[in-house]
Design an enzyme around this catalytic site. Sequence first.
Site, mmCIF file in Angstrom:
data_model
loop_
_atom_site.group_PDB
_atom_site.id
_atom_site.type_symbol
_atom_site.label_atom_id
_atom_site.label_comp_id
_atom_site.label_asym_id
_atom_site.label_seq_id
_atom_site.Cartn_x
_atom_site.Cartn_y
_atom_site.Cartn_z
ATOM 1 N N HIS A 1 0.817 -1.227 0.000
ATOM 2 C CA HIS A 1 0.000 0.000 0.000
ATOM 3 C C HIS A 1 0.847 1.271 0.000
ATOM 4 O O HIS A 1 0.304 2.363 -0.164
ATOM 5 C CB HIS A 1 -0.939 0.019 1.214
ATOM 6 C CG HIS A 1 -1.988 -1.040 1.211
ATOM 7 N ND1 HIS A 1 -2.883 -1.193 0.161
ATOM 8 C CD2 HIS A 1 -2.293 -2.012 2.112
ATOM 9 C CE1 HIS A 1 -3.685 -2.214 0.430
ATOM 10 N NE2 HIS A 1 -3.354 -2.729 1.601
ATOM 11 N N ASP B 1 -2.586 -10.498 -2.750
ATOM 12 C CA ASP B 1 -3.205 -10.067 -1.487
ATOM 13 C C ASP B 1 -4.679 -9.722 -1.749
ATOM 14 O O ASP B 1 -5.047 -9.304 -2.841
ATOM 15 C CB ASP B 1 -2.456 -8.842 -0.971
ATOM 16 C CG ASP B 1 -2.874 -8.404 0.419
ATOM 17 O OD1 ASP B 1 -2.174 -8.759 1.383
ATOM 18 O OD2 ASP B 1 -3.901 -7.702 0.542
ATOM 19 N N HIS C 1 -6.290 -7.206 -0.749
ATOM 20 C CA HIS C 1 -6.464 -5.778 -1.020
ATOM 21 C C HIS C 1 -5.642 -5.344 -2.234
ATOM 22 O O HIS C 1 -4.558 -5.881 -2.484
ATOM 23 C CB HIS C 1 -6.026 -4.955 0.195
ATOM 24 C CG HIS C 1 -6.748 -5.314 1.458
ATOM 25 N ND1 HIS C 1 -6.242 -6.222 2.368
ATOM 26 C CD2 HIS C 1 -7.941 -4.904 1.944
ATOM 27 C CE1 HIS C 1 -7.096 -6.344 3.378
ATOM 28 N NE2 HIS C 1 -8.142 -5.566 3.140
ATOM 29 N N ASP D 1 -4.729 -12.903 3.055
ATOM 30 C CA ASP D 1 -5.986 -12.423 3.624
ATOM 31 C C ASP D 1 -7.186 -12.704 2.714
ATOM 32 O O ASP D 1 -8.294 -12.250 2.988
ATOM 33 C CB ASP D 1 -5.907 -10.941 4.014
ATOM 34 C CG ASP D 1 -5.162 -10.080 3.018
ATOM 35 O OD1 ASP D 1 -4.802 -10.584 1.936
ATOM 36 O OD2 ASP D 1 -4.941 -8.895 3.322
#
Length: 343
Positions: A160, A196, A198, A285
Amino acid sequence: MKTVFSPRHLGHSSQLELVAGAIVPGFELPSRPKFVAERIQAVELGPILEPDVHELSTAAKVHRQDYLDFLPTVWDRWTAEGRSGTALPFTWPTRGLRGDVPPAFIDGLLGYYSFDAGAGFVEGTWDAIKSSHDVALTAAGIVQAGERSAFALCRPPGHHAGAAFAGGYCYINNAAVAAQWLRDNGAKRVSILDVDYHHGNGTQEIFYSRADVQVLNLHADPMQEYPYFLGHADERGSGEGEGFNLNYPMPFGTNWAEWSMSLEDACSRLKAYAPDVVVVSLGVDTFEKDPISKFKLKTEDFPKIGARIAALGLPTLFVMEGGYAVEEIGVNAVGVLAGFEGA
Ligand SMILES: [Zn+2]
């Protein structure tokens, strides 16, 4: 497969975050990599090595120098105001405000160099950030030296973090720094495959106008899920980078049958790009029991991810990103690695 890991991440602990209107203990716990390391030992994946110390010169090619200069100073600036706890921003230069002038005071600087309140600083945070960066570069060196694969057990994660901002538990973009280092050390093209849950908004931003690093992102649809403001399918790169950024947003509830179709398409695009090396941003995740996510991958699915990546037949660096179902993170992350190894 060799793993690189540093105990120095442990100083980054007890940080707080803002979730659903409450200040709560962070989900990105120091126990996360411990479960992964224990699982590596349990299945005898390979040795766990400490990182070498690396300069920040490669990081400065993917991050802005003023941002890299700011990160080590946060805790001292925060405590100089008589504060303790967790250094967190609360004001951001969004639409209608000026984002081109860094303020002088710590609260303003934290907002200027972040996009959310998800990357707080405690006393040991900078040392953990630096050790995670060193872990990624040391593991990249193992692959560059000729091994088929290596695993950078990074904490904090990185995907991120953009050129000049932290957020989402991330500060330095470890996968991006590793990709840049591999480019600088013999690889003509590098693909980053981000699995991931996200969207890896920082990685996308860093390489968005470049053709030498392909970025493929499989993630929850930003219409529904964090980080909300990037990760749509129509973001395909710009300028020289046009066509080298590919997003696969998927809805809440996505299971293996659906998710693996995106993986298959991403792998075929990756193969067509013909990189010299693959960097996998490995978040687990996507797991059905992850406390902050809404995909439905099961433990038995994770080795299949590794096996599919292995079938590309390319040198591969795995870089740890997210995954918050703390005990299962070990089984699932190492499941991907063991699947890659054909175990
Ligand atoms: Zn994630």
